[in-house]
Design a protein around this motif. Structure first.
Motif, PDB file in Angstrom:
ATOM      1  N   GLU A  55      -4.764 -12.285   1.405  1.00  0.00           N
ATOM      2  CA  GLU A  55      -5.227 -11.221   2.948  1.00  0.00           C
ATOM      3  C   GLU A  55      -3.823 -10.509   2.156  1.00  0.00           C
ATOM      4  O   GLU A  55      -4.397  -9.278   2.218  1.00  0.00           O
ATOM      5  CB  GLU A  55      -4.746 -12.306   4.250  1.00  0.00           C
ATOM      6  N   ALA A  56      -2.560 -10.960   1.917  1.00  0.00           N
ATOM      7  CA  ALA A  56      -2.031  -9.611   1.636  1.00  0.00           C
ATOM      8  C   ALA A  56      -1.992  -8.625   0.443  1.00  0.00           C
ATOM      9  O   ALA A  56      -1.729  -8.255   0.571  1.00  0.00           O
ATOM     10  CB  ALA A  56       0.145 -10.089   1.473  1.00  0.00           C
ATOM     11  N   LYS A  57      -2.915  -9.690  -0.393  1.00  0.00           N
ATOM     12  CA  LYS A  57      -3.497  -8.822  -1.592  1.00  0.00           C
ATOM     13  C   LYS A  57      -4.022  -7.053  -1.414  1.00  0.00           C
ATOM     14  O   LYS A  57      -4.075  -6.477  -1.581  1.00  0.00           O
ATOM     15  CB  LYS A  57      -4.130  -9.705  -2.819  1.00  0.00           C
ATOM     16  N   GLN A  58      -4.701  -7.820  -0.520  1.00  0.00           N
ATOM     17  CA  GLN A  58      -6.112  -7.050   0.189  1.00  0.00           C
ATOM     18  C   GLN A  58      -5.122  -5.643   1.194  1.00  0.00           C
ATOM     19  O   GLN A  58      -5.954  -4.255   0.907  1.00  0.00           O
ATOM     20  CB  GLN A  58      -7.217  -7.701   0.876  1.00  0.00           C
ATOM     21  N   GLN A  59      -4.079  -5.863   1.874  1.00  0.00           N
ATOM     22  CA  GLN A  59      -3.153  -5.326   2.231  1.00  0.00           C
ATOM     23  C   GLN A  59      -2.867  -4.171   1.377  1.00  0.00           C
ATOM     24  O   GLN A  59      -2.666  -2.915   2.013  1.00  0.00           O
ATOM     25  CB  GLN A  59      -2.242  -5.821   2.760  1.00  0.00           C
ATOM     26  N   ILE A  60      -2.376  -5.000   0.346  1.00  0.00           N
ATOM     27  CA  ILE A  60      -1.821  -3.388  -0.429  1.00  0.00           C
ATOM     28  C   ILE A  60      -2.559  -2.472  -1.112  1.00  0.00           C
ATOM     29  O   ILE A  60      -2.421  -1.673  -2.413  1.00  0.00           O
ATOM     30  CB  ILE A  60      -0.714  -4.532  -1.670  1.00  0.00           C
ATOM     31  N   ILE A  61      -3.665  -3.535  -1.419  1.00  0.00           N
ATOM     32  CA  ILE A  61      -5.061  -2.942  -2.974  1.00  0.00           C
ATOM     33  C   ILE A  61      -5.528  -1.225  -2.476  1.00  0.00           C
ATOM     34  O   ILE A  61      -5.206  -0.672  -3.047  1.00  0.00           O
ATOM     35  CB  ILE A  61      -6.497  -3.654  -2.881  1.00  0.00           C
ATOM     36  N   PRO A  62      -5.140  -0.486  -0.713  1.00  0.00           N
ATOM     37  CA  PRO A  62      -5.662   1.018  -0.725  1.00  0.00           C
ATOM     38  C   PRO A  62      -3.968   1.337  -1.376  1.00  0.00           C
ATOM     39  O   PRO A  62      -4.860   2.801  -1.512  1.00  0.00           O
ATOM     40  CB  PRO A  62      -5.194   0.534   0.980  1.00  0.00           C
ATOM     41  N   ALA A  63      -3.557   1.088  -1.515  1.00  0.00           N
ATOM     42  CA  ALA A  63      -2.535   2.002  -2.223  1.00  0.00           C
ATOM     43  C   ALA A  63      -2.324   2.325  -3.468  1.00  0.00           C
ATOM     44  O   ALA A  63      -1.406   2.176  -4.452  1.00  0.00           O
ATOM     45  CB  ALA A  63      -0.756   0.888  -2.076  1.00  0.00           C
ATOM     46  N   VAL A  64      -2.910   1.614  -4.125  1.00  0.00           N
ATOM     47  CA  VAL A  64      -2.763   0.811  -5.788  1.00  0.00           C
ATOM     48  C   VAL A  64      -4.307   1.972  -6.243  1.00  0.00           C
ATOM     49  O   VAL A  64      -5.052   1.676  -5.659  1.00  0.00           O
ATOM     50  CB  VAL A  64      -3.655  -0.944  -5.858  1.00  0.00           C
ATOM     51  N   SER A  65      -3.990   2.370  -7.656  1.00  0.00           N
ATOM     52  CA  SER A  65      -4.994   2.896  -8.190  1.00  0.00           C
ATOM     53  C   SER A  65      -6.129   1.860  -8.718  1.00  0.00           C
ATOM     54  O   SER A  65      -5.850   0.781  -8.627  1.00  0.00           O
ATOM     55  CB  SER A  65      -4.327   4.255  -9.464  1.00  0.00           C
ATOM     56  N   GLU A  66      -7.332   2.349  -8.514  1.00  0.00           N
ATOM     57  CA  GLU A  66      -8.488   2.328  -8.410  1.00  0.00           C
ATOM     58  C   GLU A  66      -8.142   1.149  -9.889  1.00  0.00           C
ATOM     59  O   GLU A  66      -8.736  -0.332 -10.021  1.00  0.00           O
ATOM     60  CB  GLU A  66      -9.992   2.651  -8.834  1.00  0.00           C
ATOM     61  N   PRO A  67      -8.106   1.207 -11.155  1.00  0.00           N
ATOM     62  CA  PRO A  67      -7.892   0.506 -12.177  1.00  0.00           C
ATOM     63  C   PRO A  67      -7.290  -0.668 -11.800  1.00  0.00           C
ATOM     64  O   PRO A  67      -7.342  -1.784 -13.090  1.00  0.00           O
ATOM     65  CB  PRO A  67      -7.522   1.453 -13.185  1.00  0.00           C
ATOM     66  N   ALA A 166       3.461   5.155  -3.972  1.00  0.00           N
ATOM     67  CA  ALA A 166       4.859   4.664  -3.436  1.00  0.00           C
ATOM     68  C   ALA A 166       4.812   5.157  -1.534  1.00  0.00           C
ATOM     69  O   ALA A 166       4.841   4.190  -0.606  1.00  0.00           O
ATOM     70  CB  ALA A 166       5.932   5.505  -3.843  1.00  0.00           C
ATOM     71  N   SER A 167       4.015   6.269  -1.263  1.00  0.00           N
ATOM     72  CA  SER A 167       4.049   6.705   0.178  1.00  0.00           C
ATOM     73  C   SER A 167       2.953   5.353   0.757  1.00  0.00           C
ATOM     74  O   SER A 167       3.402   5.181   2.206  1.00  0.00           O
ATOM     75  CB  SER A 167       3.802   7.710   0.652  1.00  0.00           C
ATOM     76  N   LYS A 168       2.174   5.438   0.641  1.00  0.00           N
ATOM     77  CA  LYS A 168       0.807   4.580   1.455  1.00  0.00           C
ATOM     78  C   LYS A 168       1.905   2.823   1.156  1.00  0.00           C
ATOM     79  O   LYS A 168       1.141   2.546   1.527  1.00  0.00           O
ATOM     80  CB  LYS A 168      -0.267   4.480   0.059  1.00  0.00           C
ATOM     81  N   MET A 169       2.095   2.859   0.080  1.00  0.00           N
ATOM     82  CA  MET A 169       2.619   1.533  -0.407  1.00  0.00           C
ATOM     83  C   MET A 169       4.106   1.183   0.757  1.00  0.00           C
ATOM     84  O   MET A 169       4.002   0.026   1.912  1.00  0.00           O
ATOM     85  CB  MET A 169       3.361   0.840  -1.994  1.00  0.00           C
ATOM     86  N   ASP A 170       4.944   2.054   0.748  1.00  0.00           N
ATOM     87  CA  ASP A 170       5.641   2.154   2.219  1.00  0.00           C
ATOM     88  C   ASP A 170       4.750   2.062   3.456  1.00  0.00           C
ATOM     89  O   ASP A 170       6.004   0.281   4.148  1.00  0.00           O
ATOM     90  CB  ASP A 170       6.605   3.214   1.349  1.00  0.00           C
ATOM     91  N   ASP A 171       3.540   2.912   3.821  1.00  0.00           N
ATOM     92  CA  ASP A 171       3.697   2.569   4.870  1.00  0.00           C
ATOM     93  C   ASP A 171       2.693   1.006   5.098  1.00  0.00           C
ATOM     94  O   ASP A 171       3.114   0.005   6.231  1.00  0.00           O
ATOM     95  CB  ASP A 171       2.452   3.649   5.287  1.00  0.00           C
ATOM     96  N   VAL A 172       2.657   0.136   4.303  1.00  0.00           N
ATOM     97  CA  VAL A 172       1.497  -0.615   4.395  1.00  0.00           C
ATOM     98  C   VAL A 172       2.474  -1.665   4.658  1.00  0.00           C
ATOM     99  O   VAL A 172       2.000  -2.329   5.266  1.00  0.00           O
ATOM    100  CB  VAL A 172       0.767  -1.381   2.764  1.00  0.00           C
ATOM    101  N   LEU A 173       3.971  -2.057   3.929  1.00  0.00           N
ATOM    102  CA  LEU A 173       4.879  -3.263   3.877  1.00  0.00           C
ATOM    103  C   LEU A 173       5.633  -2.935   4.974  1.00  0.00           C
ATOM    104  O   LEU A 173       6.668  -2.983   5.081  1.00  0.00           O
ATOM    105  CB  LEU A 173       4.943  -3.405   2.672  1.00  0.00           C
ATOM    106  N   GLY A 174       5.863  -1.679   5.066  1.00  0.00           N
ATOM    107  CA  GLY A 174       6.682  -1.354   6.419  1.00  0.00           C
ATOM    108  C   GLY A 174       7.524  -1.231   5.852  1.00  0.00           C
ATOM    109  O   GLY A 174       9.009  -2.083   6.732  1.00  0.00           O
ATOM    110  N   LEU A 175       8.078  -0.402   4.756  1.00  0.00           N
ATOM    111  CA  LEU A 175      10.201  -0.235   3.875  1.00  0.00           C
ATOM    112  C   LEU A 175      10.662   0.585   4.462  1.00  0.00           C
ATOM    113  O   LEU A 175      11.837   0.550   4.469  1.00  0.00           O
ATOM    114  CB  LEU A 175       9.374   0.277   2.517  1.00  0.00           C
ATOM    115  N   ALA A 176       9.885   1.759   4.880  1.00  0.00           N
ATOM    116  CA  ALA A 176      10.908   2.642   5.799  1.00  0.00           C
ATOM    117  C   ALA A 176      11.728   2.325   6.687  1.00  0.00           C
ATOM    118  O   ALA A 176      12.631   2.470   6.537  1.00  0.00           O
ATOM    119  CB  ALA A 176      10.385   4.036   6.029  1.00  0.00           C
ATOM    120  N   GLU A 177      10.926   1.499   7.595  1.00  0.00           N
ATOM    121  CA  GLU A 177      12.083   0.776   8.464  1.00  0.00           C
ATOM    122  C   GLU A 177      12.509   0.009   8.055  1.00  0.00           C
ATOM    123  O   GLU A 177      13.671  -0.798   8.890  1.00  0.00           O
ATOM    124  CB  GLU A 177      11.249   0.602   9.474  1.00  0.00           C
TER     125      GLU A 177
END
Length: 214
Positions: A55-67, A166-177
């Motif tokens: 579940e957590a992997k699927q959550q971050i995959i959109p922030a990762v490049s396709e390869p 990075a910006s997408k990863m930060d959003d997915v993991l809620g890092l900014a807050e």
């Protein structure tokens, strides 16, 4: 196996066997490697997100490049290396108190000297917000190096990954807050038969081209 043999045999894995997982002992050893990695003046400006669930992997995959998506999906462990967005007094005080608890100071003068010295070196690398972030990122890469080599000593395969947004990863993991930002990603696990890199000879420039003995 000697360290020389390990560094000659390890390589960056390109494909993982998703059916093979880490034992709890293996996972804990790698988490210890991250936690005990060195950092300049023991600043520890990082946070590591250790991801094992699908579940957590699927959550971050959109922030990762396709390869790299398949690596994230099939690896036994994914680590997102994050750093603080800024080093503040609260963080420096927390480090000092932990050092006190762990018995690193023989007296109050030693404690004061450590605090003063650390703040001095943090200040040297904080003449701008950008410079401080770059300095903290370098500390995270020290931890990355420790993870990659440690995985190899344990007979595991690993991959450093910069191919993410990075910006997408930060959003997915809620890092900014949380006052954090992602810096680099690594995957650890067991290579699959589809890993073409495992079949290729290692290639590095000759020693005399990259090392000068003085």
């Amino acid at each position: 196996m000697t360290i020389d043999q390990i560094v000659r045999q390890r390589y960056t894995s390109k494909a993982y066997d998703g059916s093979r997982k880490l034992t709890q002992e293996q996972q804990q050893q790698l988490l210890d490697v991250l936690r005990f990695a060195p950092s300049s003046v023991n600043s520890q400006p990082w946070h590591f997100y250790a991801i094992t669930s699908d579940e957590a992997k699927q959550q971050i995959i959109p922030a990762v490049s396709e390869p790299n998506a398949a690596k994230i999906h099939n690896a036994a462990l994914v680590v997102v290396f994050a750093t603080r967005t800024a080093i503040d007094d609260a963080h420096l005080n927390a480090i000092l108190e932990k050092e006190q608890q762990d018995g690193r100071f023989i007296n109050s003068d030693a404690r004061e000297g450590m605090d003063k010295g650390r703040r001095y070196f943090v200040g040297l690398n904080s003449t701008s917000a950008e410079k401080q972030r770059e300095w903290m990122a370098r500390q995270a890469y020290i931890a990355l190096g420790f993870l990659l080599l440690s995985a190899a000593t344990m007979g595991l395969d690993a991959t450093p990954i910069e191919g993410f947004t990075a910006s997408k990863m930060d959003d997915v993991l809620g890092l900014a807050e949380k006052g954090q930002t992602s810096v680099v990603v690594a995957t650890v696990g067991y290579r699959s038969d589809a890993d073409f890199n495992a079949k290729l000879p290692k290639s590095r420039l000759d020693q005399n081209e990259v090392i000068t003995l003085l």
